[in-house]
Design a protein around this motif. Structure first.
Motif, PDB file in Angstrom:
ATOM      1  N   MET A  70       0.841  -1.209   0.000  1.00 19.25           N
ATOM      2  CA  MET A  70       0.000   0.000   0.000  1.00 19.25           C
ATOM      3  C   MET A  70       0.873   1.256   0.000  1.00 19.25           C
ATOM      4  SD  MET A  70      -3.376   0.825   0.702  1.00 19.25           S
ATOM      5  CE  MET A  70      -4.261   2.251   1.236  1.00 19.25           C
ATOM      6  N   GLN A  71       1.890   1.263   0.837  1.00 20.67           N
ATOM      7  CA  GLN A  71       2.772   2.435   0.888  1.00 20.67           C
ATOM      8  C   GLN A  71       3.489   2.631  -0.439  1.00 20.67           C
ATOM      9  OE1 GLN A  71       5.308   2.729   4.305  1.00 20.67           O
ATOM     10  NE2 GLN A  71       6.684   4.175   3.314  1.00 20.67           N
ATOM     11  N   ASN A  72       3.985   1.547  -1.019  1.00 21.19           N
ATOM     12  CA  ASN A  72       4.712   1.655  -2.286  1.00 21.19           C
ATOM     13  C   ASN A  72       3.808   2.073  -3.436  1.00 21.19           C
ATOM     14  OD1 ASN A  72       6.815   0.709  -0.724  1.00 21.19           O
ATOM     15  ND2 ASN A  72       7.295  -1.034  -2.032  1.00 21.19           N
ATOM     16  N   MET A  73       2.556   1.594  -3.427  1.00 25.35           N
ATOM     17  CA  MET A  73       1.645   1.901  -4.531  1.00 25.35           C
ATOM     18  C   MET A  73       1.024   3.286  -4.401  1.00 25.35           C
ATOM     19  SD  MET A  73      -0.397  -1.693  -5.215  1.00 25.35           S
ATOM     20  CE  MET A  73      -1.516  -0.985  -6.432  1.00 25.35           C
ATOM     21  N   LEU A  74       0.617   3.640  -3.170  1.00 20.23           N
ATOM     22  CA  LEU A  74      -0.199   4.831  -2.992  1.00 20.23           C
ATOM     23  C   LEU A  74       0.437   5.907  -2.124  1.00 20.23           C
ATOM     24  CD1 LEU A  74      -3.600   2.993  -2.475  1.00 20.23           C
ATOM     25  CD2 LEU A  74      -2.711   4.001  -4.575  1.00 20.23           C
ATOM     26  N   GLY A  75       1.621   5.615  -1.558  1.00 21.43           N
ATOM     27  CA  GLY A  75       2.301   6.616  -0.751  1.00 21.43           C
ATOM     28  C   GLY A  75       1.710   6.817   0.628  1.00 21.43           C
ATOM     29  N   GLU A  76       0.829   5.933   1.054  1.00 18.82           N
ATOM     30  CA  GLU A  76       0.276   6.034   2.404  1.00 18.82           C
ATOM     31  C   GLU A  76       0.340   4.663   3.069  1.00 18.82           C
ATOM     32  OE1 GLU A  76      -4.432   5.759   1.972  1.00 18.82           O
ATOM     33  OE2 GLU A  76      -3.589   7.376   0.751  1.00 18.82           O
ATOM     34  N   ARG A  77       0.555   4.668   4.377  1.00 21.08           N
ATOM     35  CA  ARG A  77       0.668   3.419   5.116  1.00 21.08           C
ATOM     36  C   ARG A  77      -0.222   3.479   6.352  1.00 21.08           C
ATOM     37  NH1 ARG A  77       4.962  -0.559   5.460  1.00 21.08           N
ATOM     38  NH2 ARG A  77       4.674  -1.807   7.347  1.00 21.08           N
ATOM     39  N   ASN A  79      -2.051   2.046   9.803  1.00 17.45           N
ATOM     40  CA  ASN A  79      -1.488   1.307  10.942  1.00 17.45           C
ATOM     41  C   ASN A  79      -1.891  -0.156  10.937  1.00 17.45           C
ATOM     42  OD1 ASN A  79      -0.204   3.586  11.999  1.00 17.45           O
ATOM     43  ND2 ASN A  79      -2.077   4.234  13.037  1.00 17.45           N
ATOM     44  N   SER A  80      -2.984  -0.465  10.253  1.00 14.91           N
ATOM     45  CA  SER A  80      -3.463  -1.850  10.199  1.00 14.91           C
ATOM     46  C   SER A  80      -4.317  -2.017   8.941  1.00 14.91           C
ATOM     47  CB  SER A  80      -4.272  -2.184  11.455  1.00 14.91           C
ATOM     48  OG  SER A  80      -5.402  -1.336  11.525  1.00 14.91           O
ATOM     49  N   ILE A  81      -4.789  -3.226   8.731  1.00 16.41           N
ATOM     50  CA  ILE A  81      -5.634  -3.495   7.571  1.00 16.41           C
ATOM     51  C   ILE A  81      -6.955  -2.747   7.743  1.00 16.41           C
ATOM     52  CG2 ILE A  81      -6.903  -5.280   6.326  1.00 16.41           C
ATOM     53  CD1 ILE A  81      -4.576  -7.199   7.128  1.00 16.41           C
ATOM     54  N   ASN A  82      -7.276  -1.915   6.747  1.00 20.60           N
ATOM     55  CA  ASN A  82      -8.515  -1.147   6.769  1.00 20.60           C
ATOM     56  C   ASN A  82      -9.197  -1.284   5.408  1.00 20.60           C
ATOM     57  OD1 ASN A  82      -7.121   0.541   5.005  1.00 20.60           O
ATOM     58  ND2 ASN A  82      -6.752   2.132   6.534  1.00 20.60           N
ATOM     59  N   GLU A  83     -10.222  -0.491   5.173  1.00 18.05           N
ATOM     60  CA  GLU A  83     -10.989  -0.598   3.928  1.00 18.05           C
ATOM     61  C   GLU A  83     -10.137  -0.294   2.696  1.00 18.05           C
ATOM     62  OE1 GLU A  83     -15.064   1.150   1.886  1.00 18.05           O
ATOM     63  OE2 GLU A  83     -14.674   1.542   4.003  1.00 18.05           O
ATOM     64  N   GLU A  84      -9.228   0.673   2.810  1.00 19.73           N
ATOM     65  CA  GLU A  84      -8.356   0.986   1.670  1.00 19.73           C
ATOM     66  C   GLU A  84      -7.436  -0.188   1.337  1.00 19.73           C
ATOM     67  OE1 GLU A  84      -8.726   3.297   4.233  1.00 19.73           O
ATOM     68  OE2 GLU A  84     -10.088   4.588   3.089  1.00 19.73           O
ATOM     69  N   VAL A  85      -6.927  -0.860   2.357  1.00 25.82           N
ATOM     70  CA  VAL A  85      -6.048  -2.023   2.131  1.00 25.82           C
ATOM     71  C   VAL A  85      -6.850  -3.156   1.490  1.00 25.82           C
ATOM     72  CG1 VAL A  85      -4.574  -3.761   3.219  1.00 25.82           C
ATOM     73  CG2 VAL A  85      -4.475  -1.382   4.005  1.00 25.82           C
ATOM     74  N   THR A  86      -8.050  -3.415   1.990  1.00 32.41           N
ATOM     75  CA  THR A  86      -8.838  -4.500   1.394  1.00 32.41           C
ATOM     76  C   THR A  86      -9.234  -4.155  -0.049  1.00 32.41           C
ATOM     77  OG1 THR A  86     -10.914  -3.709   2.389  1.00 32.41           O
ATOM     78  CG2 THR A  86      -9.687  -5.388   3.608  1.00 32.41           C
ATOM     79  N   ASP A  87      -9.524  -2.884  -0.325  1.00 34.57           N
ATOM     80  CA  ASP A  87      -9.792  -2.469  -1.709  1.00 34.57           C
ATOM     81  C   ASP A  87      -8.575  -2.723  -2.597  1.00 34.57           C
ATOM     82  OD1 ASP A  87     -12.340  -1.651  -1.026  1.00 34.57           O
ATOM     83  OD2 ASP A  87     -11.880   0.496  -1.082  1.00 34.57           O
ATOM     84  N   MET A  88      -7.383  -2.399  -2.083  1.00 31.63           N
ATOM     85  CA  MET A  88      -6.152  -2.611  -2.843  1.00 31.63           C
ATOM     86  C   MET A  88      -5.944  -4.097  -3.128  1.00 31.63           C
ATOM     87  SD  MET A  88      -2.226  -2.088  -1.631  1.00 31.63           S
ATOM     88  CE  MET A  88      -2.397  -3.524  -0.572  1.00 31.63           C
ATOM     89  N   VAL A  89      -6.172  -4.953  -2.135  1.00 35.01           N
ATOM     90  CA  VAL A  89      -6.010  -6.400  -2.327  1.00 35.01           C
ATOM     91  C   VAL A  89      -6.997  -6.907  -3.375  1.00 35.01           C
ATOM     92  CG1 VAL A  89      -6.243  -8.660  -1.197  1.00 35.01           C
ATOM     93  CG2 VAL A  89      -4.971  -6.811  -0.073  1.00 35.01           C
ATOM     94  N   GLY A  90      -8.230  -6.407  -3.352  1.00 34.85           N
ATOM     95  CA  GLY A  90      -9.199  -6.775  -4.379  1.00 34.85           C
ATOM     96  C   GLY A  90      -8.751  -6.353  -5.758  1.00 34.85           C
ATOM     97  N   GLU A  91      -8.184  -5.155  -5.858  1.00 36.43           N
ATOM     98  CA  GLU A  91      -7.713  -4.661  -7.152  1.00 36.43           C
ATOM     99  C   GLU A  91      -6.503  -5.461  -7.647  1.00 36.43           C
ATOM    100  OE1 GLU A  91      -7.877  -3.000 -10.603  1.00 36.43           O
ATOM    101  OE2 GLU A  91      -9.405  -2.682  -9.070  1.00 36.43           O
ATOM    102  N   ILE A  92      -5.585  -5.792  -6.753  1.00 36.67           N
ATOM    103  CA  ILE A  92      -4.445  -6.635  -7.137  1.00 36.67           C
ATOM    104  C   ILE A  92      -4.938  -7.998  -7.625  1.00 36.67           C
ATOM    105  CG2 ILE A  92      -2.450  -7.909  -6.219  1.00 36.67           C
ATOM    106  CD1 ILE A  92      -1.868  -5.400  -4.487  1.00 36.67           C
ATOM    107  N   THR A  93      -5.912  -8.565  -6.924  1.00 33.71           N
ATOM    108  CA  THR A  93      -6.492  -9.849  -7.336  1.00 33.71           C
ATOM    109  C   THR A  93      -7.067  -9.737  -8.745  1.00 33.71           C
ATOM    110  OG1 THR A  93      -7.008 -10.338  -5.015  1.00 33.71           O
ATOM    111  CG2 THR A  93      -8.160 -11.642  -6.684  1.00 33.71           C
ATOM    112  N   ASN A  94      -7.771  -8.656  -9.031  1.00 30.01           N
ATOM    113  CA  ASN A  94      -8.323  -8.408 -10.366  1.00 30.01           C
ATOM    114  C   ASN A  94      -7.218  -8.291 -11.418  1.00 30.01           C
ATOM    115  OD1 ASN A  94     -10.989  -8.369 -11.120  1.00 30.01           O
ATOM    116  ND2 ASN A  94     -11.367  -6.294 -10.403  1.00 30.01           N
ATOM    117  N   MET A  95      -6.181  -7.506 -11.116  1.00 33.16           N
ATOM    118  CA  MET A  95      -5.089  -7.293 -12.082  1.00 33.16           C
ATOM    119  C   MET A  95      -4.355  -8.597 -12.371  1.00 33.16           C
ATOM    120  SD  MET A  95      -3.421  -3.571 -11.212  1.00 33.16           S
ATOM    121  CE  MET A  95      -3.307  -3.726  -9.444  1.00 33.16           C
ATOM    122  N   VAL A  96      -4.083  -9.389 -11.340  1.00 34.73           N
ATOM    123  CA  VAL A  96      -3.366 -10.660 -11.525  1.00 34.73           C
ATOM    124  C   VAL A  96      -4.207 -11.605 -12.379  1.00 34.73           C
ATOM    125  CG1 VAL A  96      -2.541 -12.726 -10.330  1.00 34.73           C
ATOM    126  CG2 VAL A  96      -1.974 -10.454  -9.440  1.00 34.73           C
TER     127      VAL A  96
END
Length: 153
Positions: A70-77, A79-96
């Motif tokens: 998340m930090q490398n992709m979006l420049g923000e980190r 403190n824990s898994i939140n809605e933005e992190v789960t959205d990112m994981v869903g998007e990575i799953t889609n891209m892969v």
């Protein structure tokens, strides 16, 4: 499960993480997974159906690796898994899955992709909707591990 189904997902995953997060993940030894318990903290799961086969694929990240991606992709980190992190994981799953779909279509394998679902939490489960063996492929990094699970029948 044939290697020609598995390898496009592994190659696509490494490409997405390298391109989007500027990270190199080191593939480890694949094995057969015998249970439904996720090996990490947040997982994206996507179903695929085509004329030749159906299956599903999941990507699971350790929390620290997901936060680093998340930090490398979006420049923000966070403190824990939140809605933005789960959205990112869903998007990575889609891209892969999209990348693997392109590779597989060149070999004559076609399938449609469902919308990914994302599950998080320690000890969450991943239920693949197919009868075939589940191949799990671990990936290691300095920030933690990721795991791809692939099941086709």
């Amino acid at each position: 499960m044939r290697a020609e189904f598995v390898n496009p997902f592994l190659a696509s995953f490494m490409n997405v993480i390298k391109t989007m997060a500027s990270m190199d993940l080191k593939p480890q030894k694949p094995r057969i997974k015998k249970d439904e318990i996720a090996r990490g903290d947040v997982s994206g799961l996507i179903g695929m159906v085509g004329p030749q086969s159906k299956g599903s694929m999941s990507i699971t990240f350790d929390e620290q690796l997901a936060l680093q991606v998340m930090q490398n992709m979006l420049g923000e980190r966070p403190n824990s898994i939140n809605e933005e992190v789960t959205d990112m994981v869903g998007e990575i799953t889609n891209m892969v899955t999209g990348g693997a779909k392109r590779i597989l279509s060149e070999s004559g394998f076609e399938f449609n992709m469902a919308t990914p679902i994302v599950v998080s939490g320690k000890g969450h489960t991943i239920t693949h909707k197919c009868e075939g063996a589940i191949i799990i492929m671990p990936f290691a990094s300095e920030s933690g591990n990721a795991f791809i699970e692939i099941c086709f029948e």
